[in-house]
Write an enzyme that holds these catalytic residues in place. Sequence first.
Site, PDB file in Angstrom:
ATOM      1  N   SER A 181      -9.539   2.317   2.649  1.00 35.44           N
ATOM      2  CA  SER A 181      -8.509   3.047   1.866  1.00 35.44           C
ATOM      3  C   SER A 181      -7.478   2.276   1.216  1.00 35.44           C
ATOM      4  O   SER A 181      -6.699   2.664   0.320  1.00 35.44           O
ATOM      5  CB  SER A 181      -7.733   4.138   2.822  1.00 35.44           C
ATOM      6  OG  SER A 181      -7.019   3.293   3.598  1.00 35.44           O
ATOM      7  N   LYS A 199       0.877  -1.211   0.043  1.00 39.25           N
ATOM      8  CA  LYS A 199      -0.016  -0.045   0.043  1.00 39.25           C
ATOM      9  C   LYS A 199       0.975   1.426   0.018  1.00 39.25           C
ATOM     10  O   LYS A 199       1.823   1.325   0.745  1.00 39.25           O
ATOM     11  CB  LYS A 199      -0.923  -0.127   1.215  1.00 39.25           C
ATOM     12  CG  LYS A 199      -1.853   1.086   1.217  1.00 39.25           C
ATOM     13  CD  LYS A 199      -2.916   0.938   2.622  1.00 39.25           C
ATOM     14  CE  LYS A 199      -3.790   2.001   2.528  1.00 39.25           C
ATOM     15  NZ  LYS A 199      -4.771   1.804   3.790  1.00 39.25           N
ATOM     16  N   SER A 258     -10.074  -0.071   6.665  1.00 41.16           N
ATOM     17  CA  SER A 258      -9.208   0.258   5.414  1.00 41.16           C
ATOM     18  C   SER A 258      -8.603  -0.977   4.848  1.00 41.16           C
ATOM     19  O   SER A 258      -7.926  -1.063   3.698  1.00 41.16           O
ATOM     20  CB  SER A 258      -8.295   1.290   5.609  1.00 41.16           C
ATOM     21  OG  SER A 258      -8.772   2.585   5.324  1.00 41.16           O
TER      22      SER A 258
END
Lengths: 469, 469
Positions: free
Chosen positions: A159, A90, A183
């Site tokens: 996210s 990420k 997330s």
Amino acid sequence: MTDSKGETYDPREFRGLTFHDMTEKFRDGSDTPRDYLERCIETIAVREPVVKAFAALNEDGAREAADASTTRWKDGRTLSAIDGMPVAIKDLLETKDMPTQMGCDAYEGNFPKRDNAAVWALRQAGAVVFGKTVTAELGGSHPGPTTNPYDPSRTPGGSSSGSGAAVATGMVPAAIGTQVGGSIIRPAAFCGNVALKPSQGGINRGERQATSMSTHGVHANCIEDMWQVAIEIAARTGGDRGAPGLIGPPTPPAASKPARLIVVESDGWAILDDSSKSAFEILMEGLQSQGIELLRRRNSTSVEQLEKAIEGAGDICSAITAWENHWALRNLIDEKPDGVSQRIKNTVASAEAMSPEDYRLALLDREKAQATHAQVGGIADAIVTLACPGPAPLWPGDIPGEPLAPRPTGDAIYNYPSSMLFAPVVTVPLMSVGGLPVGLQVMGRQGEDARVTAIARWLKDSVTPVSVD
Amino acid sequence: MTDSKGETYDPREFRGLTFHDMTEKFRDGSDTPRDYLERCIETIAVREPVVKAFAALNEDGAREAADASTTRWKDGRTLSAIDGMPVAIKDLLETKDMPTQMGCDAYEGNFPKRDNAAVWALRQAGAVVFGKTVTAELGGSHPGPTTNPYDPSRTPGGSSSGSGAAVATGMVPAAIGTQVGGSIIRPAAFCGNVALKPSQGGINRGERQATSMSTHGVHANCIEDMWQVAIEIAARTGGDRGAPGLIGPPTPPAASKPARLIVVESDGWAILDDSSKSAFEILMEGLQSQGIELLRRRNSTSVEQLEKAIEGAGDICSAITAWENHWALRNLIDEKPDGVSQRIKNTVASAEAMSPEDYRLALLDREKAQATHAQVGGIADAIVTLACPGPAPLWPGDIPGEPLAPRPTGDAIYNYPSSMLFAPVVTVPLMSVGGLPVGLQVMGRQGEDARVTAIARWLKDSVTPVSVD
């Protein structure tokens, strides 16, 4: 089967890209980590133009790392069970060989020459660090370009949008996500991944220590890969400072059938669509038909107590996190006023209206919920609950001149409770609604990461997924 | 009185530069924050060539901030009780207007355009952020150029070397330090400051969240300034994520005479020189003569239990901190092999020999000590103990070809216990040995920051300091 809306999803048929079952071939030379990587790169070439999972790729570096791993497998000198595994990171986490832009204009071109602790550990374990996946801006709710693999007009969740989508499409067998509110688990559930959000502090977050309830976690297509990635990282950098770190066996826990489960409805129940509710209830009936006792608020006062304890988890999580980030975000806005979204600015404004006392009271609410969970959790083997309030919603983008959509990456209402409780949770893709994935999550008490993984493994192996229209 | 060895120190005579007692003049216009600042700058011009307390200064920015404060005082629109106070910042903390080089070659020229949370809060409160004070490399033990204000051939202590020396010499009335093992209290004690190392998490560390037992704290020349700076910061950014933050009154707690004190000897007792032991015992007799009951290991089994619980605190602290930093330091060494000292490299090597299990066991030792303190601490109003094992030692520098001196900034043996216990501690300059300062520290249980401050204030007001040769 690809059409204009992407792959059609059926949880009974879906087989994602895995790694653990390939390593025998690496050992006997009939396959290599380099060839495995090349297949990932081919998949990216096909799917990435629509899915847009990656913020950066380092194919040359990945090929070099895969070649080194290929040699280690041939020589019997592997560094770990994930030696040669392509893993995407990420784009909130620093990587020494790729930019770290965090989905935020203010960080455009940001390129610290450092590895986050988890990235560092992955390299130590021989994994092939391969690309940076799209994140909603700074891990919040302002979305990046990634689309849902099963319908490009829908959000992949956030996210950890790119991590969820990259794993779902077989671009990589595993990816690192992070969760403060929802997330990891929300995008995993919307994309049909399995994923682990560990107990708070389970995996060393490295430079990302700003908030009290953020964790690193793992997206994968099977429990084996998910656990192996998590435990290899923890073996090398441990957990967050002050935390014991992820505790569990060095190989994936065996499947374990639960005798009794708590079913939590939580605040999400009230907003759940009928189809998703129906899918969930069919799934619960299936569990009962296998002899598993289910405790719910309707038949257990203890469960009712737990449901009460997690009411309003979203507000509590949001207040705590907004306060914890507000000084850093104010710095950023002062430095680059045009570099962050209005969504972030709104969050900072809400935090700046808080006092230290407001923050303390929110912490107290969280601690009381944790105390209830610690007490009540012991009446069953684990908790099960939806991992998302139905399938991924449509997200056509913000409309100029209109108010900002409040939840462009979907609602984390089913994820706040585990975040607030610091509880380990694994999502398993056991439902589909209207051809889109919906996850079931298994939640344990703090430190029960291996236990929830074992139960999730049993569910994935032994429960027939439910599809409803 | 200045001679070749610097000022001669007598704790009965010493009056350092203070701020709280000047503000009435700012209000009536007979003095201004700008004039106050100019006097600080003049002192720096005189003392800095030998003391070398600063790594960076921003005189222009400080003058601008002081002028703005001058206007606010005139207009009755001050932002806080420390509006206009020149405050120096340890060079580990990011400042948007000065480089942050951390006493480490690898960070030469490092200039993030951000403010650490505490720095941000100080500016919000109207303080004049003025300079970056020398730190031992990365907050460890490899010393910077700062010398002891009372003898330039001695260390000022570390790692907050410049903060301790700048306050002692009146270059600033207050400075921010940080402590993991002994990095606030030791230099404060060697330099004759008062200083607060708050309960763990008491003051938001901002970007410096890597270790589980580091705190920001305050060096000053009086309890009033010390407390006011700490509480103004906490009022604006709170504590570390997940911690309630510094709790106490918005103005300095009134002096409070203790009825009963625990006297802790700790591991330091065995290495203490006779003169320092004598000074300490005279001071303890003075407390008894004022009617304060003293509990010691020789007359209290509870105190003996506490002494046992903190045995080996140095090893436990060092192991925990080495592990928590090792991934980040390895990154740094890999990137810039010549950018860090051999001392840091040795620490990383020791951490890399540890496993997550070793770390967990060290955490467990820490938790057991904390549990004992929580229990036993209640038998008295506070704990008193030396703040350093005698006066600042000579430090002529490393000798090429010889093994590295293990403690070039002095021994933190008297500081590890409060760090390990997450306990608030205030040092008060109540002794001198051979013309050099030696501190007495007052320690409370977690959260008792205001209480130890009140007791420290009473000690400073009501106890005659002890000087021995």
